[in-house]
Every structure is written in C-alpha cells, then in structure tokens.
Design an enzyme around this catalytic site. Structure first.
Site, mmCIF file in Angstrom:
data_model
loop_
_atom_site.group_PDB
_atom_site.id
_atom_site.type_symbol
_atom_site.label_atom_id
_atom_site.label_comp_id
_atom_site.label_asym_id
_atom_site.label_seq_id
_atom_site.Cartn_x
_atom_site.Cartn_y
_atom_site.Cartn_z
ATOM 1 N N LYS A 166 10.921 3.434 1.617
ATOM 2 C CA LYS A 166 10.834 4.875 1.381
ATOM 3 C C LYS A 166 11.323 5.273 -0.011
ATOM 4 C CE LYS A 166 9.763 7.286 4.760
ATOM 5 N NZ LYS A 166 10.480 7.570 5.952
ATOM 6 N N LYS A 225 2.428 4.670 1.249
ATOM 7 C CA LYS A 225 2.619 5.207 2.599
ATOM 8 C C LYS A 225 2.258 6.683 2.581
ATOM 9 C CE LYS A 225 5.628 5.498 6.528
ATOM 10 N NZ LYS A 225 5.647 6.954 6.683
ATOM 11 N N CYS A 254 18.170 40.499 -19.990
ATOM 12 C CA CYS A 254 19.146 40.986 -20.956
ATOM 13 C C CYS A 254 18.366 41.672 -22.065
ATOM 14 C CB CYS A 254 19.932 39.800 -21.519
ATOM 15 S SG CYS A 254 20.684 40.112 -23.128
ATOM 16 N N CYS A 296 26.148 38.129 -23.542
ATOM 17 C CA CYS A 296 26.442 38.980 -24.700
ATOM 18 C C CYS A 296 26.899 40.380 -24.303
ATOM 19 C CB CYS A 296 25.227 39.062 -25.616
ATOM 20 S SG CYS A 296 23.878 40.022 -24.912
ATOM 21 N N GLU A 322 0.841 -1.205 0.000
ATOM 22 C CA GLU A 322 0.000 0.000 0.000
ATOM 23 C C GLU A 322 0.872 1.251 0.000
ATOM 24 O OE1 GLU A 322 -1.492 0.022 4.533
ATOM 25 O OE2 GLU A 322 -1.843 -1.875 3.519
ATOM 26 N N CYS A 361 24.627 41.708 -19.397
ATOM 27 C CA CYS A 361 24.317 40.311 -19.688
ATOM 28 C C CYS A 361 25.595 39.476 -19.627
ATOM 29 C CB CYS A 361 23.677 40.187 -21.070
ATOM 30 S SG CYS A 361 23.453 38.461 -21.560
ATOM 31 N N CYS A 421 21.738 38.285 -28.557
ATOM 32 C CA CYS A 421 22.313 37.477 -27.468
ATOM 33 C C CYS A 421 22.231 35.999 -27.843
ATOM 34 C CB CYS A 421 21.544 37.739 -26.180
ATOM 35 S SG CYS A 421 22.116 36.749 -24.786
ATOM 36 N N TYR A 426 -5.809 1.630 7.590
ATOM 37 C CA TYR A 426 -4.815 0.635 7.167
ATOM 38 C C TYR A 426 -4.616 -0.527 8.126
ATOM 39 C CZ TYR A 426 -1.722 3.540 10.044
ATOM 40 O OH TYR A 426 -1.174 4.264 11.056
ATOM 41 N N ASP A 463 1.472 10.485 3.731
ATOM 42 C CA ASP A 463 2.165 11.446 4.563
ATOM 43 C C ASP A 463 1.120 12.274 5.290
ATOM 44 O OD1 ASP A 463 4.612 12.120 5.335
ATOM 45 O OD2 ASP A 463 5.139 13.276 3.551
#
Ligand code: D41
Length: 676
Positions: free
Chosen positions: A319, A120, A431, A416, A118, A413, A437, A230, A122
């Site tokens: 996990k 897990k 830029c 460039c 199943e 920049c 560029c 569960y 959280d």
C-alpha cells in the site's frame, strides 16, 4: 418469415467488425477507424436488427443496455472463492512476505523469483463468467463466497466484451477484475450531478461500486465505468498458460481488458523499483490506485504456496501511505498571501500522511472554517493527496474536549495591521495594505522568482523574508540591485552561494514576455492568460496601453480579468517598477501582434461553443471564428452573441435559449463564416 442468407451474413459481419473496433478502442486503446465509420456500422446493424428482430442475439453489440430495470438483485455463489489480499505497509513488511514465500518454496531468498507487479486499483471487484465465449454472468465479490448478480450492469460497460474474440478459449472461463471510474469521468459525473442537484460521490471507488448497484441498467450505462481483469476463477474445458503474466496476455488476446502497467519483475529489488516508479507516476495515471500488487508469477509455485484464511500466500498488496490521518489542532493562525488573501491555517500535532510529515493544513477561508467548525483542541482528519496542499477535511466530533477555543475572523491584517475587507462576491477576506504589508511583499517576490515565472534559482523563502523584513527589497526591481557583500552578510549565506545566486539572478534577466507578465502577479492573470496576452499583443507596450474593451478581445479574457489588467498597468507605482526592471536589463523577444482582424466578418461578435461538433473540432471552430475577427469565450452571458452547439450540448445551450441568444448548429456556423 425467412431471412435471406446474405442478410444473415451481413449481420454477422457487422457484429464482428464492431466487436473488433470495440476491442481496438476499449481494450488496446488504439482505435483503428474514425468515430463516424464506427457509428455507421452500428447504425447499419441496428437497422437490420429492427427489420429482422428474430435475429437479435444477447451477444450482439447493440444489446448492451436492457430496456427495463430489474426488481431486485439475485445472488451468485462463487464456484471458487474470491480471495482477499494481505497488505504490506512498508518495505520491511514486503521483505517479510518475500522471506515467507522463498522459505515455503525452499528456494534461495536471493534467487531471481519472478513476480507479476500491477497497480492496485481503487474500485469494485467483480467476476465475469463466459460460457462458449458468451458473457453469461457478472457478479460482485460480496463476501468472497456469495456475491450479487449484476449481469445487467456489467453488460453496459463498454470495455467488457459480450463475446470473446478469437478462438481456443475454455468452454467456461470465469475472470475476475476491478471495475473502476477513471478520474476524469468521476469529475465530470460529479460536476453534472451538482448542476442537476443530484447526489455526488465522495471518491471514484464509491462511484464505481454505487454504479454497479443500480437496478436500472440505463443508469449504469450513463456512468463512465472501466475495467481491468487481474485473475481467473473457474476454468472448465480448456488450458491456460503456466504463468500469471502469460494468462493475462492470453486473456487480452481473447478481448478482455488488462492493465497496461503490469510488469514482470524479479526479487524484492524489482518489486521496490516498480513501487517507486508507479508511485512517482501515480498522479498522472487516469485512475486512482492505492498501492501495487505483487503475485508470484509461476502457477506451480502458487499452488505450492496455497492460501491462509481467505488470502493467497503468493500475493500481497503493497500500500501507498494513507492520504488521510487523524491529528490534533494545536492552534489556528492566519496567513497573508500575495494578493492579501487571509487564509486560516491549522497548526497541527505533526503527523505522517501522504508520505510526508505534516504540521500545517489549510482551512481555505473563514466560511470553510465556520462550516467545518474547527476549534483549537479538536481532533481532525487531515488529507494530503499527491502534491496538493494538506487540508483539514473534518472534525471528529466524538473526540472534542470539553474546552475548545473558537477562532474569530481577524478584524485587521495579522501582519501589518491594515484594515481587512471582503468583496461581496468572494469567499476570501483580504488585507488592504497592498505593498505596505510585508507579507504581501514577500509573497509577491516569491511568486516573481518562482520556477514558472522568472525562475531564479537559489532564492528561497527564508532569504526573501529576511530581505523584505530588513526593507532591503521593496519591489521585484530591487532584486537586481543586490550586491555580493550584502548577501554574504545574510544568515546561512556563504561566498559561493552568494555568487551562485547573483549568477542566477543575472540569467533570469533573459526571459519571455509571457513569463514576465505572469511574474508580475496581476490578479486573475495565471500562466494561460499571460501566454494569451503575449501571443495576442506580441509587445508589452500594447498590453500596457490597451483599454478594457480591447483586452476582452484576447482569448479567455472577460470583463473582470480585463479590468484587473487595466487597473494594474494604470497604477503609477507599477509602471515605475516595470521601467526599473527593464532598466536593470530584463529582456525578452517581442513579436508582431496577432490581433483578430478589426474588420473581419465577425468582428465584435462573441461566441460560445458547446457540445461535440462533428465536422470540425472545437479548436478548429475557434480558429475559424477568430480568423474572422470573432471572439470565443467559455461561458454564456448577456454579452454572448452566438452559441454554437454540437451533440450532447448541455447547460450552456439551455442558458442561451433562456437568454434569447441566437444558437447555431455547425451548418449555420459555416454559413455565417462564409457569407454573412
Ligand atoms: O487492482 C486490484 N484492486 C487488484 C485486486 C489486483 N490488481 N489484483 C488482485 N488480486 C487478487 C488475488 C490475488 C486474490 C487474485 C485483487 C484482488 N485479489 C482483490 N480485490 C478485492 C479483493 C481481492
């Protein structure tokens, strides 16, 4: 005052029907009546209970939320300890577990031992106690021996039955499960909290645990909590099946909610296949999980295995790789994106996180960099969840060395050398070099060939960068002039891959208007807007010639987006690229425009819909308004003419009232749709 037998019968019948519909809706996820019918049953019951308050029982479906906050939490002794779970962090550790299990049971390691597998969840572990089928106690896990009494709060969770269904359940049945907040509910809750200047939660787990620890059940009732059961705890006066999986099946028949992802698998291979499958679908699940749990399915085996120091020997949590890890910042550099956006990126000591090795993490923009105060030499938390780009979450202050380097915002920049600029209302610095560029050119090209745009297979980032660096490709149109002999000259390009690439460039010429528009990389025009534009106009010419006002008639196109589109197509250079693309054979099927009628009842009127409508869905309302020539947008502004509101309308309605915009309920909307 005596109550007629018929009324008692009617009350019982209403309660049974409501419980049945609750079960269909919350436990099985298969509602069997429309909401309106359900609401009617609840209202009927409420009315009868108001007339005959002496007939109200605690297990009536109307009695979920107590009226008064409690003063403090009582404690609950768990009659049978709530055990914890051992963890396995790798396949090897899982194999060790399986070996221990089969050794102790003295069965062959390759025997087809059945495990219930199943996800897990959280969330927060809880215990629910039913006596005579009635929910009498809800408790947190606490330290496993003593928890807190949260009966008043678990009662508000609609997926928790106040009364078990069917018959044959034990006199006392204690079940255990995980209370969680589904991701969508978590997001909505936090968004609302932000708007109201209230406390937000860092993650769904904290949200679930925090919601259960409210003294006022009315607060818990407003939180979108859910539960999966569960296991069972204490059972008195009744029998349960001999396998974990069958017990869960039985619990579900009694009205308790069990995770639909639970599966019986055999052996390590079955466990690993399950782990891979759930892992690959993790992002698509409605709730957060941090791994999977395997439990030896046979209870006689479980008894034989027993437990060690609070954890059963017959279960293990496998996990997923952690999504957050610590690592060192080696350097901070600046990347230039397709639209010129300059993003600070942390170069990291490589670290394994979220299942991959990460050596770069985004710092988003200069404001974020300053807010987080990340410096070269710092130890930071990096996070990579799902397919999301890895990011630096925060610095670990205690680990900052004496000497660190603070990174300043770039004044030109980094690629460039053009000037940089930051719009007043934006967090990003850009830029100004445009297609001068090379970084912007490369990124624009990568976007142009990406999967959801023209979908050219075999043209990777490295190759694009090479082609741009040698000035072989200046605009997307140059792509279609590439020749085999020059491609073969490129790094790591064989004859075969050059041929394959040319073939997929050729294939990509057959596209759709929507993909083409998206591929152009017009700022603020994502896939959804590109698709709306394509449907609305049907033909490229229509879009190229539209003025800003006309563009705003398209779904979800507001003034900013309209201006971006108009500016893009007004640019001579862009027109030239488009002409060359079409000349090289790029095609798509054009369709008839689907303009809103210019002379409809609602032409020129802008609508915003908010809240839940009851006679039609929001989409239906939108279709009707558009068919009448009106426009529907997402947010309320001075340009909004009408706000249509349904139940639970929120801030949009308030804003409309503040701006003195006409508000309409559904009936009023129907009215102006027909006879204005
Ligand atoms: O989904 C879960 N978080 C989950 C937790 C689960 N699916 N199964 C669990 N099974 C157990 C045992 C084997 C002890 C009945 C658990 C937990 N325990 C658990 N949750 C919090 C502590 C232990």
């Amino acid at each position: 005052m005596s109550v007629p037998a018929a009324t008692r019968k009617r009350i019982d019948s209403l309660r049974d029907q409501i419980r049945h519909h609750n079960y269909q809706y919350h436990v099985l996820d298969e509602p069997d009546v429309p909401d309106a019918e359900y609401d009617r049953l609840v209202r009927d019951l409420q009315k009868l209970e108001t007339e005959h308050p002496q007939l109200i029982t605690p297990d009536s479906p109307t009695q979920r939320v107590g009226a008064e906050p409690i003063k403090a939490f009582g404690t609950v002794e768990h009659q049978i300890p709530m055990l914890s779970l051992d963890n396995a962090f790798s396949e090897d550790e899982l194999r060790d577990f399986h070996r221990r299990v089969t050794d102790r049971l003295d069965i062959d390691i390759n025997a087809k031992l059945r495990y219930a597998a199943e996800p897990k969840l959280d969330g927060a572990a809880v215990s629910l106690r039913y006596e005579g089928g009635e929910l009498v106690k809800g408790a947190t896990r606490g330290d496993g021996t003593t928890g807190e009494d949260i009966t008043h709060n678990v009662r508000t969770i609609t997926a928790v039955p106040l009364k078990l269904l069917g018959k044959g359940f034990p006199d006392t049945l204690e079940v255990r499960g995980e209370v969680f907040m589904p991701r969508a509910g978590f997001k909505a809750f936090n968004e609302q909290a932000l708007k109201n200047d209230e406390k937000t939660f860092v993650n769904p787990r904290n949200a679930a645990a925090g919601s259960l620890r409210q003294l006022d059940p009315r607060l818990t009732a407003a939180r979108p909590l859910d539960i999966y059961i569960y296991s069972v705890g204490q059972v008195i006066g009744g029998e349960l099946p001999a396998c974990h999986s069958e017990i869960l099946q039985q619990l579900q028949e009694w009205g308790l909610k069990v995770c639909p992802e639970i599966k019986v698998v055999t052996g390590i291979d079955g466990c690993m296949a399950y782990y891979q499958d759930i892992g690959s679908r993790r992002d698509a699940l409605a709730y957060d999980i941090d791994g999977v749990v395997y439990k030896v399915d046979r209870l006689d085996y479980q008894r034989e295995l027993g437990f060690v120091s609070r954890a059963p020997r017959w279960a293990i949590a496998h996990k997923f790789p952690a999504e957050e890890e610590l690592t060192l910042v080696r350097d901070i550099e600046f990347q230039v994106g397709r639209t010129g956006a300059i993003t600070p990126v942390a170069r990291l000591e490589p670290v394994f996180v979220g299942g991959v090795t990460v050596s770069n993490a985004t710092l988003h923009n200069m404001d974020e960099l300053h807010r987080k105060d990340v410096r070269v030499g710092d130890t930071v938390i990096v996070r990579r969840a799902g397919d999301v780009i890895p990011e630096v979450v925060k610095v670990v202050p205690g680990k900052r060395p004496a000497k660190t380097k603070i990174i300043k915002a770039p004044t030109k920049c980094p690629v460039c050398g053009s000037a940089v600029a930051r719009a007043e209302d934006e967090a990003v610095t850009r830029c100004t070099g445009g297609l001068f560029c090379s970084a912007q050119r490369s990124e624009a090209l990568k976007h142009f060939v990406s999967r959801r745009a023209l979908d050219v297979d075999g043209l990777g980032a490295k190759l694009i960068e090479q082609l741009v660096a040698m000035d072989r490709i200046k605009t997307p149109a140059d792509l279609f002039g590439l020749k085999k002999d020059e491609l073969v000259e490129m790094e790591r390009m064989g004859e075969k891959s050059a041929e394959n690439l040319l073939a997929s460039i050729e294939t990509s010429k057959n596209t759709t208007l929507s993909r083409f528009l998206y591929a152009l990389g017009i700022r603020e025009v994502g896939e959804a807007t590109a698709s709306s534009l394509a449907v609305h106009y049907g033909k490229l010419k229509g879009i190229m010639e539209a003025d800003e006002e006309a563009l705003q008639q398209v779904d979800d196109v507001g003034p900013v987006v309209a201006s971006r589109i108009q500016t893009f197509f007004a640019e001579k250079h862009n027109q030239e690229v488009i002409r060359r693309l079409i000349d090289s054979g790029l095609t798509w099927a054009e369709t008839e425009p689907r303009h809103a009628p210019a002379d409809g009842l609602l032409s020129g009127k802008t609508f915003v819909l908010t809240g839940t409508l009851s006679k039609m869905t929001r989409d239906e309302a939108k279709d009707k308004i558009q068919a009448a020539g009106g426009k529907v947008t997402g947010s309320v502004s001075k340009k909004t003419d009408f706000v249509v509101y349904g139940d639970n309308a929120g801030s949009k309605l308030t804003k409309a009232q503040n701006l003195n915009i006409t508000t309409l309920n559904e009936v009023e909307l129907e009215k102006i749709l027909t006879d204005q």
